[in-house]
Design a protein around this motif. Structure first.
Motif, mmCIF file in Angstrom:
data_model
loop_
_atom_site.group_PDB
_atom_site.id
_atom_site.type_symbol
_atom_site.label_atom_id
_atom_site.label_comp_id
_atom_site.label_asym_id
_atom_site.label_seq_id
_atom_site.Cartn_x
_atom_site.Cartn_y
_atom_site.Cartn_z
ATOM 1 N N GLY A 196 -2.361 14.323 -3.377
ATOM 2 C CA GLY A 196 -1.375 14.917 -4.278
ATOM 3 C C GLY A 196 -1.694 16.349 -4.656
ATOM 4 O O GLY A 196 -0.820 17.088 -5.121
ATOM 5 N N LEU A 197 -2.949 16.755 -4.436
ATOM 6 C CA LEU A 197 -3.376 18.124 -4.757
ATOM 7 C C LEU A 197 -3.404 19.023 -3.520
ATOM 8 O O LEU A 197 -3.707 20.214 -3.623
ATOM 9 N N LEU A 198 -3.122 18.439 -2.359
ATOM 10 C CA LEU A 198 -3.229 19.185 -1.107
ATOM 11 C C LEU A 198 -1.861 19.673 -0.609
ATOM 12 O O LEU A 198 -0.822 19.127 -0.992
ATOM 13 N N ALA A 200 0.843 -1.208 0.000
ATOM 14 C CA ALA A 200 0.000 0.000 0.000
ATOM 15 C C ALA A 200 0.871 1.248 0.000
ATOM 16 O O ALA A 200 0.560 2.237 -0.679
ATOM 17 N N CYS A 201 1.970 1.203 0.744
ATOM 18 C CA CYS A 201 2.909 2.333 0.797
ATOM 19 C C CYS A 201 3.510 2.593 -0.588
ATOM 20 O O CYS A 201 3.556 3.741 -1.043
ATOM 21 N N ILE A 202 3.934 1.525 -1.258
ATOM 22 C CA ILE A 202 4.545 1.659 -2.594
ATOM 23 C C ILE A 202 3.545 2.235 -3.592
ATOM 24 O O ILE A 202 3.832 3.203 -4.304
ATOM 25 N N ILE A 203 2.341 1.646 -3.622
ATOM 26 C CA ILE A 203 1.329 2.063 -4.598
ATOM 27 C C ILE A 203 0.864 3.500 -4.332
ATOM 28 O O ILE A 203 0.747 4.314 -5.255
ATOM 29 N N SER A 204 0.615 3.815 -3.061
ATOM 30 C CA SER A 204 0.145 5.161 -2.695
ATOM 31 C C SER A 204 1.192 6.218 -3.027
ATOM 32 O O SER A 204 0.867 7.311 -3.502
ATOM 33 N N PHE A 245 2.964 10.881 -6.334
ATOM 34 C CA PHE A 245 3.930 11.605 -7.172
ATOM 35 C C PHE A 245 3.440 11.750 -8.614
ATOM 36 O O PHE A 245 3.777 12.731 -9.283
ATOM 37 N N LEU A 246 2.632 10.802 -9.081
ATOM 38 C CA LEU A 246 2.029 10.950 -10.408
ATOM 39 C C LEU A 246 1.075 12.145 -10.429
ATOM 40 O O LEU A 246 1.047 12.916 -11.385
ATOM 41 N N VAL A 247 0.318 12.286 -9.339
ATOM 42 C CA VAL A 247 -0.610 13.426 -9.232
ATOM 43 C C VAL A 247 0.171 14.730 -9.172
ATOM 44 O O VAL A 247 -0.192 15.713 -9.830
#
Length: 239
Positions: free
Chosen positions: A165-167, A99-103, A108-110
């Motif tokens: 990612g937007l915050l 979950a840490c890796i995926i999140s 970072f993509l966002v």
């Protein structure tokens, strides 16, 4: 081909892969799962999992990628399956690391691709609602808000991964919060799964209820000292 069409095709392909993995897991494990109430069945299940080796881990990781990335299935069934296959301890370790890796990747993509990327995978109205909420845009409060929301059972944690990612939050703080605030929810499900693999349905249910009550108590205590009603407003902000 337009951007929307590409995203739609990507979602369809990934969904089909998820369905294929789920069917494969069920076909592979079902013959021994139906006998988990017996000692022989439990031994056979353990041997089946061990025989799957790295492929089993990759399949479980693939399911979690789809669960967080596409927001199409709830996390609890995958966490219970992890507990059944690898026990409460290692199932929890596996789920939290993955979950840490995926999140982190999504965050970072966002940050790189912006709001358009988020809207490709999430409800645009919900994104707008959260972005326009002053509470979520307050750098001094956003960390505690995210911690509470990730801790609470039933909140849309995968949506929060995208929105974060937007915050105005530091990447390192987001990674810590989104990983460790999941712990009560994850350990609840993996322990329930471990006991299911042992054929102990009653203990699974008791453990699940006990940890849910504990989390509810923690949230109640936070709410009692939350004079500014941040918890209430945060929950209302994601509905």
């Amino acid at each position: 081909m337009s951007r929307k069409s590409k995203v739609k095709i990507f979602k369809i392909i990934l969904t089909l892969i998820v369905v294929a993995i789920l069917v494969g897991v069920i076909v592979y494990l079902f013959p021994v799962m139906k006998n988990l109430s017996t000692k022989e069945g439990q031994v056979a299940f353990k041997e089946k999992v061990e025989d799957s080796g790295i492929l089993g881990l990759l399949s479980l990781f693939g399911l979690q990628v789809a669960q967080i990335f596409l927001i199409i299935i709830p996390g609890e069934p995958i966490e219970i399956l992890a507990g059944m296959c690898y026990g409460g301890l290692w199932g929890t370790v596996f789920i939290m690391i993955s979950a840490c890796i995926i999140s982190t990747v999504i965050f970072f993509l966002v940050r790189k691709l912006g709001k358009k990327f988020v809207c490709d995978f999430c409800d645009e109205e919900k994104i707008e609602k959260i972005q326009n909420n002053k509470l979520f845009q307050n750098p001094k409060k956003v960390e505690i808000i995210l911690f509470i929301l990730f801790l609470l059972p039933g909140t849309p944690k995968d949506l929060l991964v995208y929105v974060s990612g937007l915050l105005p939050i530091k990447p390192s703080r987001f990674i810590l919060i989104s990983t460790f605030a999941r712990f009560p929810s994850v350990i609840t499900s993996t322990l329930a799964g471990e006991n299911l693999a042992l054929g102990d349905w009653k203990t699974s249910i008791i453990l699940y209820i006990a940890i849910v009550i504990l989390v509810a108590l923690i949230i109640f205590i936070i709410s009692r000292f939350d004079k500014e009603k941040i918890t209430r407003d945060a929950i209302n902000g994601i509905k």
